[in-house]
Scaffold this motif. Structure first.
Motif, PDB file in Angstrom:
ATOM      1  N   ALA A  28      35.059  51.821  43.019  1.00  0.00           N
ATOM      2  CA  ALA A  28      36.445  51.495  42.689  1.00  0.00           C
ATOM      3  C   ALA A  28      36.630  51.226  41.202  1.00  0.00           C
ATOM      4  O   ALA A  28      37.660  51.586  40.621  1.00  0.00           O
ATOM      5  CB  ALA A  28      36.913  50.298  43.506  1.00  0.00           C
ATOM      6  N   VAL A  29      35.654  50.615  40.564  1.00  0.00           N
ATOM      7  CA  VAL A  29      35.772  50.324  39.133  1.00  0.00           C
ATOM      8  C   VAL A  29      35.745  51.620  38.327  1.00  0.00           C
ATOM      9  O   VAL A  29      36.509  51.786  37.371  1.00  0.00           O
ATOM     10  CB  VAL A  29      34.655  49.350  38.684  1.00  0.00           C
ATOM     11  N   GLN A  30      34.904  52.563  38.718  1.00  0.00           N
ATOM     12  CA  GLN A  30      34.866  53.846  38.030  1.00  0.00           C
ATOM     13  C   GLN A  30      36.151  54.635  38.246  1.00  0.00           C
ATOM     14  O   GLN A  30      36.614  55.336  37.346  1.00  0.00           O
ATOM     15  CB  GLN A  30      33.652  54.644  38.495  1.00  0.00           C
ATOM     16  N   ILE A  31      36.750  54.502  39.405  1.00  0.00           N
ATOM     17  CA  ILE A  31      38.041  55.146  39.647  1.00  0.00           C
ATOM     18  C   ILE A  31      39.106  54.544  38.739  1.00  0.00           C
ATOM     19  O   ILE A  31      39.943  55.262  38.178  1.00  0.00           O
ATOM     20  CB  ILE A  31      38.421  55.031  41.132  1.00  0.00           C
ATOM     21  N   LEU A  32      39.077  53.228  38.554  1.00  0.00           N
ATOM     22  CA  LEU A  32      40.023  52.588  37.632  1.00  0.00           C
ATOM     23  C   LEU A  32      39.814  53.074  36.204  1.00  0.00           C
ATOM     24  O   LEU A  32      40.782  53.247  35.449  1.00  0.00           O
ATOM     25  CB  LEU A  32      39.880  51.071  37.694  1.00  0.00           C
ATOM     26  N   ILE A  33      38.563  53.293  35.813  1.00  0.00           N
ATOM     27  CA  ILE A  33      38.282  53.817  34.475  1.00  0.00           C
ATOM     28  C   ILE A  33      38.874  55.221  34.334  1.00  0.00           C
ATOM     29  O   ILE A  33      39.444  55.569  33.294  1.00  0.00           O
ATOM     30  CB  ILE A  33      36.768  53.798  34.201  1.00  0.00           C
ATOM     31  N   GLY A  34      38.770  56.040  35.385  1.00  0.00           N
ATOM     32  CA  GLY A  34      39.368  57.366  35.355  1.00  0.00           C
ATOM     33  C   GLY A  34      40.881  57.323  35.210  1.00  0.00           C
ATOM     34  O   GLY A  34      41.470  58.111  34.459  1.00  0.00           O
ATOM     35  N   VAL A  35      41.509  56.392  35.907  1.00  0.00           N
ATOM     36  CA  VAL A  35      42.963  56.226  35.780  1.00  0.00           C
ATOM     37  C   VAL A  35      43.324  55.816  34.354  1.00  0.00           C
ATOM     38  O   VAL A  35      44.300  56.310  33.778  1.00  0.00           O
ATOM     39  CB  VAL A  35      43.483  55.204  36.817  1.00  0.00           C
ATOM     40  N   LEU A  82      38.305  42.715  43.127  1.00  0.00           N
ATOM     41  CA  LEU A  82      37.501  41.504  43.300  1.00  0.00           C
ATOM     42  C   LEU A  82      37.720  40.872  44.672  1.00  0.00           C
ATOM     43  O   LEU A  82      36.772  40.395  45.305  1.00  0.00           O
ATOM     44  CB  LEU A  82      37.809  40.501  42.195  1.00  0.00           C
ATOM     45  N   ASN A  83      38.956  40.854  45.140  1.00  0.00           N
ATOM     46  CA  ASN A  83      39.223  40.307  46.469  1.00  0.00           C
ATOM     47  C   ASN A  83      38.627  41.171  47.572  1.00  0.00           C
ATOM     48  O   ASN A  83      38.121  40.652  48.571  1.00  0.00           O
ATOM     49  CB  ASN A  83      40.726  40.137  46.694  1.00  0.00           C
ATOM     50  N   VAL A  84      38.667  42.486  47.418  1.00  0.00           N
ATOM     51  CA  VAL A  84      38.049  43.376  48.397  1.00  0.00           C
ATOM     52  C   VAL A  84      36.541  43.179  48.397  1.00  0.00           C
ATOM     53  O   VAL A  84      35.904  43.143  49.456  1.00  0.00           O
ATOM     54  CB  VAL A  84      38.435  44.847  48.110  1.00  0.00           C
ATOM     55  N   TYR A  88      34.485  42.293  51.747  1.00  0.00           N
ATOM     56  CA  TYR A  88      33.662  43.339  52.364  1.00  0.00           C
ATOM     57  C   TYR A  88      32.295  43.514  51.715  1.00  0.00           C
ATOM     58  O   TYR A  88      31.493  44.307  52.194  1.00  0.00           O
ATOM     59  CB  TYR A  88      34.401  44.687  52.312  1.00  0.00           C
ATOM     60  N   LYS A  89      32.029  42.855  50.604  1.00  0.00           N
ATOM     61  CA  LYS A  89      30.749  42.942  49.890  1.00  0.00           C
ATOM     62  C   LYS A  89      30.427  44.367  49.419  1.00  0.00           C
ATOM     63  O   LYS A  89      29.279  44.751  49.297  1.00  0.00           O
ATOM     64  CB  LYS A  89      29.588  42.422  50.734  1.00  0.00           C
ATOM     65  N   THR A  90      31.448  45.165  49.178  1.00  0.00           N
ATOM     66  CA  THR A  90      31.284  46.497  48.612  1.00  0.00           C
ATOM     67  C   THR A  90      32.550  46.872  47.847  1.00  0.00           C
ATOM     68  O   THR A  90      33.634  46.371  48.148  1.00  0.00           O
ATOM     69  CB  THR A  90      30.997  47.556  49.695  1.00  0.00           C
ATOM     70  N   ILE A  91      32.383  47.743  46.856  1.00  0.00           N
ATOM     71  CA  ILE A  91      33.552  48.266  46.151  1.00  0.00           C
ATOM     72  C   ILE A  91      33.655  49.777  46.324  1.00  0.00           C
ATOM     73  O   ILE A  91      34.372  50.446  45.599  1.00  0.00           O
ATOM     74  CB  ILE A  91      33.539  47.886  44.655  1.00  0.00           C
TER      75      ILE A  91
END
Length: 101
Positions: A28-35, A82-84, A88-91
């Protein structure tokens, strides 16, 4: 001399890299970087067209608003990630099956 074409090619390259990151990554963090890369490409277009338009400087004004909105959207998205992760202990977006109790 740097022309408008140089700015547009750079912006297109940034946009394509951002699109590739969104489509290829599982984090998810890498997807945010792409956005963010895609938003920066759009902002670069606004600044470039504003620089080469001698009559008004609305491109820089719109770019400033876009930067502020991108920063706010990133803060909200990181809070959601961060809440997810806390729940769920995964991003990895593909491993999250349900979002409600």
């Amino acid at each position: 001399m740097i022309t408008l074409t140089h700015y547009l090619v750079l912006s297109g390259a940034l946009f394509c890299i951002g699109l590739y990151v969104i489509l290829a990554k599982q984090n998810a963090v890498q997807i945010l970087i792409g956005v963010e890369l895609m938003l920066n490409a759009a902002i670069l277009n606004l600044v470039a067209f504003g620089r080469f338009d001698k009559l008004n400087s609305s491109g820089q004004t719109f770019a400033l608003f876009a930067i502020v909105l991108a920063a706010a959207a990133t803060a909200v998205a990181l809070a959601i990630v961060l809440n997810v992760y806390r729940r769920y202990k995964t991003i990895d977006p593909g491993r999250i099956n349900e979002l409600k109790d």
